[in-house]
Design a protein around this motif. Structure first.
Motif: not given
Lengths: 297, 322
Positions: A6-8, A20-22, B210-223
């Motif tokens: 979760x992007x929390x 939406x992006x999240x 979480x921060x990287x996901x908010x920045x739009x990073x996909x799982x592959x980029x996260x890894x």
């Protein structure tokens, strides 16, 4: 254990676009995680194949083992009976158990006593003793087999339980694992006991050791497993078939079964059984022990 | 033999403790001697003593079947070992085995751990599947894999032929034997590195993902951007522990191929075993042991230097847990 998904919670002032992006990222990640689960389950099943195949084969009659199939026409425990009847495996169990128990117990007791002195006592040459023991971490037992053999031969200790158990007791790394743990305990605890007039030994026994159950069990389990699995040294020290440990016994009779594959697999499974039990009973302790100390056999 | 990271790192900053009686430093010499005695006596008898004895022996023509050290040989044993193609071959086999096993044991363990980190349920099952083989005795592993590798009757050959390949002569072909032994070893010991990596993954703060996901990073980029870089220290540890463990290989070859075919899988430890206990050339075997020890020592030294630089991080990580 939380998983990565979760992007929390986003701040209230975030724009809807961010939501939406999240949400998209969240969906992608969840899908990705599901793929991971699928791949990992497949890998785990592959990893279990050799063991499953061994069990499957051991339950076949010897004559059926030349057909490569999981199906068993006449399942039987005959191979297990044959191994118990025809080999010294019960003696090997006893030998492995006795030597491993002595090693594990000895390592825990001598290692923790030495570590307690290094952690809590003030004495001359403390630094020297410390480095002297540290050297031991660098010396693998494997390079000592030749002199060790002659040493034990000269005092007629070969082919006794002691010849296998004693050399495995002084494990330098155990001293440092205990010391690390003792150093992390608040000194006030044992100082209070000392002020009340308790001796060092009493403090060690009644105050400090009860606090280190996790590290005691980790060291005990590991030294037990290593000692049980040690092959090279017991192979040299034990030549009497009645006194051999499980790995030495199995290595020695390996090849004498010829094409009786079911018997061979039954002997492997019987040899594995005690450690499978240890693993199932102490799974968490073993894993925490590795994670916490980086122990490696 | 064991090794550890944190333990070694934490031993340095160890101020001498003492009872809280300021101005009157008290020595605990007698108690310390009593506490240290059981360990130190066994340690001298079974580690330091044999090590020195072996070193002395390596300069003599000592024989297994004759008493005493016999005649002084100077550096002859060393010169002979360094000039012996058998010694160099066995050393190369050990190194070749290390090269074959270390990359898969590190990379696969990392991949498996990253996958496991993303699966919320069934931890116990993955631990069982990957770690259970590690606690089995080498002899058990060898018996099972000897059967899997049996020409024409083994499951390994059946699997290979079922996907349309020709079955290699797993342990009987000089080009394949070491690879087959490496496959067995990867299966056997991967679980240990897997667990080390799982522990390393626990250290990575959730917020980074979480921060990287908010920045739009996909799982592959996260890894790639978060997980693998932050596991750098664990990887350094896993690699060096693995190299040291692989260099000490003996069991698999001894049981599965007995060093064959045509000595193509004889490890350096088995060479020592052969010259010492089959040819009874104790002094020479001791010299070969010393040379092998120097190789392991050099690598351990690299490891100590690596971990020393990171000691603060390790010490913090170790916390109070043993």
């Amino acid at each position: 254990m939380t998983t990565i998904a979760h992007p929390a919670v986003l701040g209230e002032q975030e724009a809807p676009a961010a939501h939406a992006l999240a949400a998209t990222v969240d969906r992608r990640i969840r899908l990705f995680n599901r793929c991971c689960a699928g791949i990992l389950i497949a890998l785990a099943l592959i990893w279990l194949v050799p063991l499953a195949w061994a069990v499957d084969t051991a339950l076949k009659p010897n004559a059926e083992t030349t057909k490569i199939t999981w199906w068993i026409d006449n399942p039987t425990f005959d191979s297990f009976r044959a191994i118990i009847r025809d080999t010294d495996i019960l003696n090997w169990y006893a030998s492995s158990f006795i030597t491993s128990a002595i090693s594990a117990f000895g390592t825990v007791v001598t290692g923790s006593l030495a570590a307690y002195a290094l952690s809590r006592m003030r004495f001359r040459l403390r630094g020297v003793v410390f480095w002297f023991i540290l050297i031991g971490i660098m010396i693998p037992q494997q390079v000592l087999i030749v002199p060790l053999f002659r040493e034990l031969d000269s005092v007629n200790l070969l082919n006794t339980y002691w010849s296998v158990a004693l050399p495995q007791i002084p494990l330098a790394i155990a001293v440092f694992i205990f010391k690390q743990f003792f150093d992390g305990l608040p000194r006030e605890l044992d100082e209070a006991a000392r002020m009340d007039g308790a001796s060092f030994f009493r403090t060690y026994r009644r105050v400090v050791m009860p606090l280190c159950r996790p590290v005691v069990s980790a060291v005990a389990i590991f030294t037990f497993v290593w000692s049980w699995n040690n092959l090279l040294w017991p192979l040299l020290a034990m030549t009497n078939p009645k006194l051999m440990t499980i790995p030495v016994g199995l290595a020695t009779v390996q090849g004498t079964y010829g094409i009786r594959y079911a018997d061979t697999m039954a002997s492997a499974i019987l040899g594995a059984l005690p450690l499978v039990l240890v693993f199932l009973l102490f799974q968490r302790r073993i894993v925490e022990g590795i994670a916490g100390t980086g122990l490696k056999g | 033999m064991a090794s550890t990271t944190e333990a070694v790192d934490r031993i340095r900053p160890a101020p001498v403790p003492g009872p809280a009686r300021p101005g009157r430093p008290e020595s605990h010499g007698r108690s310390a001697a009593l506490f240290l005695a059981p360990f130190v006596v066994l340690y001298v008898l079974f580690i330091i003593g044999p090590a020195l004895y072996g070193l002395v022996m390596s300069f003599f023509d000592t024989s297994m079947v004759k008493p005493g050290l016999r005649s002084f040989a100077g550096f002859d044993n060393y010169a002979e070992a360094l000039g012996s193609s058998d010694f160099w071959h066995s050393l190369w086999h050990t190194i070749w085995f290390t090269i074959l096993t270390t990359p898969p044991l590190v990379v696969l363990a990392l991949v498996f751990a990253i996958l496991a980190e993303r699966v919320p349920r069934g931890r116990w099952f993955f631990r069982l599947a990957f770690f259970l083989p590690y606690v089995l005795p080498s002899a058990v592993v060898a018996l099972i894999w000897l059967f899997l590798y049996t020409p024409a009757l083994g499951l390994a050959g059946k699997i290979v032929t079922s996907v349309g390949l020709t079955e290699p002569n797993w342990l009987g072909d000089q080009n394949w034997a070491m690879v087959s032994l490496a496959i067995t070893t990867v299966w056997w010991t991967l679980g240990f590195n897997f667990v080390l990596y799982l522990a390393g993954l626990q250290e990575i703060p959730r917020e980074l993902y979480e921060a990287s996901a908010i920045d739009g990073a996909g799982p592959w980029q996260q890894i790639r951007r978060v997980t693998i870089p932050l596991l750098g220290r664990t990887t350094a540890l896993v690699v060096v522990l693995q190299i040291i463990a692989s260099l000490k290989v003996f069991d698999q070859m001894y049981i599965m191929t007995d060093g064959g075919p045509n000595f193509s899988t004889r490890s350096v430890l088995q060479y020592i075993y052969d010259v010492g206990f089959t040819s009874y050339r104790t002094g020479y075997a001791a010299a070969a042991s010393t040379l092998f020890f120097l190789v392991v020592l050099a690598i351990s030294a690299v490891w100590l230097m690596l971990t020393r630089r990171q000691s603060l991080g390790w010490a913090a990580k170790a916390g109070g847990e043993g």
